[in-house]
Motif scaffolding. Structure first.
Motif, short mmCIF file in Angstrom:
data_model
loop_
_atom_site.label_atom_id
_atom_site.label_comp_id
_atom_site.label_asym_id
_atom_site.label_seq_id
_atom_site.Cartn_x
_atom_site.Cartn_y
_atom_site.Cartn_z
N GLU A 223 -74.69 16.35 -17.04
CA GLU A 223 -75.88 16.38 -16.20
C GLU A 223 -76.10 15.07 -15.43
O GLU A 223 -76.79 15.05 -14.41
CB GLU A 223 -77.13 16.69 -17.04
N THR A 224 -75.50 13.96 -15.88
CA THR A 224 -75.64 12.69 -15.16
C THR A 224 -74.63 12.57 -14.02
O THR A 224 -74.72 11.66 -13.20
CB THR A 224 -75.45 11.49 -16.10
N HIS A 225 -73.65 13.44 -13.98
CA HIS A 225 -72.57 13.42 -12.97
C HIS A 225 -71.74 12.15 -13.05
O HIS A 225 -71.11 11.75 -12.07
CB HIS A 225 -73.13 13.61 -11.56
N THR A 226 -71.70 11.52 -14.24
CA THR A 226 -70.86 10.34 -14.44
C THR A 226 -69.75 10.60 -15.45
O THR A 226 -68.82 9.80 -15.57
CB THR A 226 -71.68 9.13 -14.91
N ARG A 227 -69.84 11.71 -16.19
CA ARG A 227 -68.82 12.02 -17.20
C ARG A 227 -68.07 13.29 -16.79
O ARG A 227 -68.69 14.33 -16.54
CB ARG A 227 -69.44 12.22 -18.59
N ALA A 228 -66.77 13.19 -16.77
CA ALA A 228 -65.94 14.37 -16.57
C ALA A 228 -65.74 15.04 -17.92
O ALA A 228 -65.17 14.44 -18.84
CB ALA A 228 -64.60 13.99 -15.97
N LEU A 229 -66.21 16.28 -18.06
CA LEU A 229 -66.03 17.03 -19.30
C LEU A 229 -64.72 17.79 -19.29
O LEU A 229 -64.06 17.91 -20.33
CB LEU A 229 -67.20 18.00 -19.50
N GLU A 230 -64.33 18.29 -18.12
CA GLU A 230 -63.07 19.02 -17.99
C GLU A 230 -62.34 18.58 -16.72
O GLU A 230 -62.97 18.34 -15.69
CB GLU A 230 -63.31 20.53 -17.93
N ASP A 232 -58.98 20.01 -14.54
CA ASP A 232 -58.06 21.15 -14.41
C ASP A 232 -58.34 22.22 -15.45
O ASP A 232 -57.41 22.88 -15.97
CB ASP A 232 -56.60 20.68 -14.51
N GLY A 233 -59.62 22.39 -15.79
CA GLY A 233 -60.02 23.42 -16.74
C GLY A 233 -59.74 23.08 -18.19
O GLY A 233 -59.91 23.94 -19.07
N GLN A 234 -59.32 21.86 -18.48
CA GLN A 234 -59.01 21.44 -19.85
C GLN A 234 -59.88 20.26 -20.24
O GLN A 234 -60.43 19.57 -19.37
CB GLN A 234 -57.53 21.05 -19.95
N PRO A 235 -60.04 19.99 -21.56
CA PRO A 235 -60.81 18.81 -21.98
C PRO A 235 -60.32 17.57 -21.25
O PRO A 235 -59.10 17.30 -21.20
CB PRO A 235 -60.54 18.74 -23.49
N ALA A 236 -61.25 16.82 -20.65
CA ALA A 236 -60.89 15.79 -19.67
C ALA A 236 -59.95 14.71 -20.21
O ALA A 236 -58.91 14.43 -19.60
CB ALA A 236 -62.16 15.16 -19.12
N ALA A 237 -60.31 14.09 -21.32
CA ALA A 237 -59.50 12.98 -21.82
C ALA A 237 -58.10 13.44 -22.23
O ALA A 237 -57.11 12.76 -21.97
CB ALA A 237 -60.20 12.31 -22.99
N ARG A 238 -58.03 14.60 -22.89
CA ARG A 238 -56.74 15.11 -23.31
C ARG A 238 -55.86 15.44 -22.10
O ARG A 238 -54.65 15.16 -22.09
CB ARG A 238 -56.93 16.35 -24.17
N ARG A 239 -56.46 16.02 -21.06
CA ARG A 239 -55.70 16.35 -19.86
C ARG A 239 -55.17 15.10 -19.18
O ARG A 239 -54.01 15.04 -18.78
CB ARG A 239 -56.58 17.15 -18.89
N TYR A 240 -56.00 14.07 -19.04
CA TYR A 240 -55.57 12.83 -18.40
C TYR A 240 -54.48 12.17 -19.23
O TYR A 240 -53.47 11.67 -18.68
CB TYR A 240 -56.77 11.87 -18.25
N ALA A 241 -54.62 12.19 -20.56
CA ALA A 241 -53.60 11.59 -21.42
C ALA A 241 -52.27 12.32 -21.29
O ALA A 241 -51.20 11.68 -21.26
CB ALA A 241 -54.08 11.61 -22.87
N ASP A 242 -52.32 13.63 -21.18
CA ASP A 242 -51.08 14.40 -21.02
C ASP A 242 -50.40 14.06 -19.69
O ASP A 242 -49.17 13.95 -19.63
CB ASP A 242 -51.38 15.90 -21.08
#
Length: 387
Positions: A223-230, A232-242
């Motif tokens: 809701e703050t528009h500062t955190r990416a939750l997803e 490419d449709g995947q959990p954000a941190a895991r997707r970036y790490a991959d």
């Protein structure tokens, strides 16, 4: 012939009066129209402001900020004070907007309104060829995008460049920043210094990244528009790490060798890439960004180049190409560049690159402003020359 020139001075003395006298003793030539004062946060800012203000000509304007390091043509420094003294064919109007935390849009609007009033011009009449705005905000309020809406509300063509007043303190709970406007020293505010000149000038930026051709989509934000939750449709941190091939999500943290600093994201605008890097992976699997995010937005993935070499090329080739006979450069250098250079052992070479700039004064900042955008991991510059 129209020109803007700058002399610089630096002091490592501690007593505010001694610092002021040391700085002004190093200046020669005509009385400056505007003085910039970039001072380490641990200094007594109000005593320093008072000492400098008392020793400047009455008509000389004064702006400045606390820093996370100071810059001049001799490199990047710690716990010092750097002064830039600008003279020549320009007028300047100053405006301070207060209350960033409560209403950043109103603070930005207040700052530009006051600066315009000093120059006797309406905001909507600002000619983008003759006017340019220097913006310094309290960087730890994290309100750049909102304050920029206020500054540009009545004139979207005005070019802006600058960065956030900062602090070398690393504990977020103890960080604070202050801004100097003539005899006033304040936090939770934003300064606009509006220049009017016929001399050559340009707002420029330099980063050390190149595009990879890869893109990612921010598919869900909080809701703050500062955190990416997803992503490419995947959990954000895991997707970036991959994408980066990082096993431990904590290693994405900006400043770590294989993380966000090595492969940041950028917003492509025309042919340009504005760095808007992810900042910190959080325990819930989301990613904190320094800037606002919008669901569905696409970001380009970048990769690191030669930090010191690209900075040298910027000062040696791009800046002279953009500004005729460059005489002055105000530098707003992202603290993230400093951290990366330190971590990679590049700081001596990066400091050496500053010698190639025209007469320069600046600071390490808490995020940057360029052409109405909140960006990071970048060096933004306001440069003046002569024709």
């Amino acid at each position: 012939m129209a020109h803007v020139k700058m002399q610089t001075a630096r002091s490592t003395l501690t007593d505010p009066v001694a610092v002021a006298e040391d700085l002004l003793r190093q200046l020669h030539g005509p009385p400056p129209k505007l003085v910039t004062l970039f001072a380490a946060r641990q200094r007594d800012q109000r005593a320093l402001n008072r000492a400098v203000r008392e020793r400047l000509p009455k008509d000389t304007r004064l702006v400045g900020a606390t820093t996370a390091g100071e810059l001049d043509n001799n490199g990047i420094h710690e716990n010092s004070v750097v002064m830039g003294a600008l003279s020549g064919d320009f007028e300047v109007g100053l405006g301070l907007g207060s209350g960033l935390t409560g209403d950043a849009i109103a603070a930005g609007a207040q700052a530009i309104k006051r600066a315009c009033e000093e120059l006797g011009v309406r905001q909507q009449d600002l000619d983008a060829r003759r006017y340019v705005g220097l913006v310094i905000d309290d960087g730890f309020r994290y309100k750049k995008e909102e304050l920029l809406l206020g500054i540009l509300e009545k004139n979207q063509t005005l070019v802006l460049v600058g960065g956030g007043a900062s602090d070398s303190e690393t504990d977020p709970a103890r960080q604070s920043a202050l801004i100097h406007v003539d005899g006033e020293v304040a936090g939770d505010g934003v300064l606009v210094a509006l220049f009017k000149t016929n001399a050559p000038w340009a707002a420029l930026r330099s980063h050390w990244y190149v595009p990879t051709g890869e893109r990612m989509t921010i598919t869900k934000v909080d809701e703050t528009h500062t955190r990416a939750l997803e992503i490419d449709g995947q959990p954000a941190a895991r997707r970036y790490a991959d994408i980066l091939g990082v096993e431990n999500i904590a290693d994405l943290e900006f400043g770590r060798p294989g993380g966000f600093a090595l492969r940041p994201t950028a917003l492509k605008v025309g042919r340009e890439y504005f760095i808007r890097a992810a900042w910190r992976p959080l325990e819930d699997g989301s990613i904190l960004f320094a800037n606002l995010l919008e669901e569905g937005s696409e970001l380009d993935l970048m990769k690191a180049g030669d930090l010191a070499g690209m900075t040298r090329d910027f000062f040696q080739e791009e800046l002279p190409r953009r500004v005729q006979n460059p005489q002055a450069a105000l530098l707003f250098h992202c603290s993230g560049r400093l951290w990366y250079a330190q971590a990679q052992g590049m700081l001596p070479k990066l400091s050496e690159a500053m010698k190639l700039a025209p007469s320069a004064a600046g600071m390490n900042v808490q995020f940057e402003i360029y052409s109405g955008f909140h960006i990071n991991t970048t060096l933004t510059v306001l440069a003046f020359g002569s024709n």
